[in-house]
Design a protein around this motif. Structure first.
Motif, PDB file in Angstrom:
ATOM      1  N   ALA A 216       0.838  -1.205   0.000  1.00  0.00           N
ATOM      2  CA  ALA A 216       0.000   0.000   0.000  1.00  0.00           C
ATOM      3  C   ALA A 216       0.871   1.253   0.000  1.00  0.00           C
ATOM      4  CB  ALA A 216      -0.928  -0.009   1.206  1.00  0.00           C
ATOM      5  N   ARG A 217       1.946   1.211   0.736  1.00  0.00           N
ATOM      6  CA  ARG A 217       2.887   2.343   0.745  1.00  0.00           C
ATOM      7  C   ARG A 217       3.443   2.589  -0.648  1.00  0.00           C
ATOM      8  NH1 ARG A 217       8.165   1.904   0.507  1.00  0.00           N
ATOM      9  NH2 ARG A 217       9.473   3.728   0.981  1.00  0.00           N
ATOM     10  N   GLU A 218       3.848   1.519  -1.331  1.00  0.00           N
ATOM     11  CA  GLU A 218       4.392   1.665  -2.680  1.00  0.00           C
ATOM     12  C   GLU A 218       3.358   2.259  -3.629  1.00  0.00           C
ATOM     13  OE1 GLU A 218       5.690  -2.190  -3.801  1.00  0.00           O
ATOM     14  OE2 GLU A 218       7.299  -2.289  -2.309  1.00  0.00           O
ATOM     15  N   ALA A 219       2.113   1.815  -3.509  1.00  0.00           N
ATOM     16  CA  ALA A 219       1.056   2.351  -4.369  1.00  0.00           C
ATOM     17  C   ALA A 219       0.837   3.825  -4.086  1.00  0.00           C
ATOM     18  CB  ALA A 219      -0.239   1.573  -4.162  1.00  0.00           C
ATOM     19  N   GLY A 220       0.896   4.196  -2.815  1.00  0.00           N
ATOM     20  CA  GLY A 220       0.742   5.600  -2.446  1.00  0.00           C
ATOM     21  C   GLY A 220       1.874   6.454  -2.989  1.00  0.00           C
ATOM     22  N   LEU A 221       3.093   5.956  -2.899  1.00  0.00           N
ATOM     23  CA  LEU A 221       4.241   6.703  -3.426  1.00  0.00           C
ATOM     24  C   LEU A 221       4.106   6.927  -4.933  1.00  0.00           C
ATOM     25  CD1 LEU A 221       7.174   5.012  -1.471  1.00  0.00           C
ATOM     26  CD2 LEU A 221       6.285   7.334  -1.143  1.00  0.00           C
TER      27      LEU A 221
END
Length: 328
Positions: free
Chosen positions: A201-206
């Motif tokens: 989820a963090r990667e998608a947000g970035l």
């Protein structure tokens, strides 16, 4: 019960005299605590499961139920866990059937004297298979109204789990709130393909931030980590993330499972069928959802407009659009 089937199994014994705002508690305490099992496909730290787990723990503390639970139960083991808890004499089994709809319904049919209350995208079945959806879209819409007035880039993003109806509805509601106050805003959407993977989820947000988003709606845990890392604002879902991300999360679309649980427990205790939808007990006008936000982060006029809409939702004079198609 093998350790391979149930990663962690615990029992919360019914407590004594703890107080609760639930209207039916005095009547419920006159009876023996209802034996209830919770089956969590994800760890109870996962946002959605934590909402169920917290409500079930509180009901046990209030003396309404005796609560046993398992967490991290895989889809292949889930029906077997349902059967084992039914065999152990639990009167109500709470869980989720999103990944095992057919199997879960077969288990319920095999145990007609056991009530099942399942998070589900399908309909109720028979007298003993009740369903509920996570409808905190009211709060998501209101958070979108704030985000729409706060964005400077004109781009907001949403990170979701899997495009099932309940997830779609939540993201679509957030987008609709943004559009109400900022029709020209652009909305980016990503799905991580699982219900619990904070790093993903963090990667998608970035990636969304790199594409211009300056506010993120985190339908999944991990989104706020990307926002924090890049110094932008974020919206949480289901529970209040602000204490964990005090400089990042400014609003949360809350969902409270206790009203749904109260209704199901009352039906079981009264000998009534639970084969129906309990979703409506989770709506804002029923006290099952809301928005929690940090005042002063959004412009004052944005907060005032949001509060006016919130009052209309609670009064039943405004209904947030229910859009379950996959957002584009």
């Amino acid at each position: 019960m093998t350790s391979s089937l149930l990663i962690r199994r615990r029992t919360v014994l019914a407590g004594g005299l703890a107080l609760s705002a639930s209207a039916f508690l005095p009547q419920a305490r006159a009876q023996a605590p209802l034996k209830v099992a919770g089956i969590h496909a994800s760890p109870v730290e996962n946002a959605w499961n934590s909402r169920l787990h917290e409500a079930l723990q509180a009901a046990a503390k209030d003396g309404v139920i005796e609560y046993t639970f398992s967490e991290g139960v895989s889809g292949t083991d889930y029906p077997r866990a349902m059967r084992e808890y039914a065999e152990q004499g639990n009167k109500l089994i709470v869980g989720e059937s999103y990944a095992v709809e057919r199997e879960a319904r077969q288990v319920a049919a095999d145990y007609p004297d056991t009530a099942f209350l399942m998070g589900s995208s399908g309909d109720a079945a028979g007298d003993n298979f009740g369903v509920f959806g996570t409808w905190n879209h009211d709060g998501a819409y209101l958070a979108g109204m704030l985000a729409g007035k706060m964005t400077k880039s004109g781009v907001v993003g949403s990170v979701g789990a899997i495009p099932i109806p309940e997830v779609n509805m939540l993201i679509n509601a957030f987008a609709a709130g943004v559009k109400e106050v900022n029709p020209d805003a652009k909305h980016l959407v990503s799905f991580i393909g699982t219900f619990f993977d904070p790093p993903k989820a963090r990667e998608a947000g970035l990636a969304q931030i790199d594409a211009g988003a300056d506010i993120l709606f985190g339908e999944r845990i991990g989104t706020a980590d990307a926002a924090k890392e890049r110094g932008i604002k974020s919206v949480g879902s289901l529970l209040d993330y602000t204490p964990r991300y005090p400089d990042t999360v400014f609003a949360n679309a809350m969902w409270y499972f206790r009203p749904i649980l109260n209704a199901a427990v009352a039906d079981v205790n009264a000998g009534k069928p639970v084969g129906k939808s309990y979703t409506a007990f989770g709506l804002m006008k029923e006290g099952g959802s809301d928005i929690v936000f940090v005042k002063g982060v959004a412009p004052a006029e944005a907060e005032a407009a949001m509060e006016a809409r919130r009052a209309e939702i609670k009064a039943g004079t405004f209904e947030v659009p229910i859009m379950m198609e996959e957002p584009k």
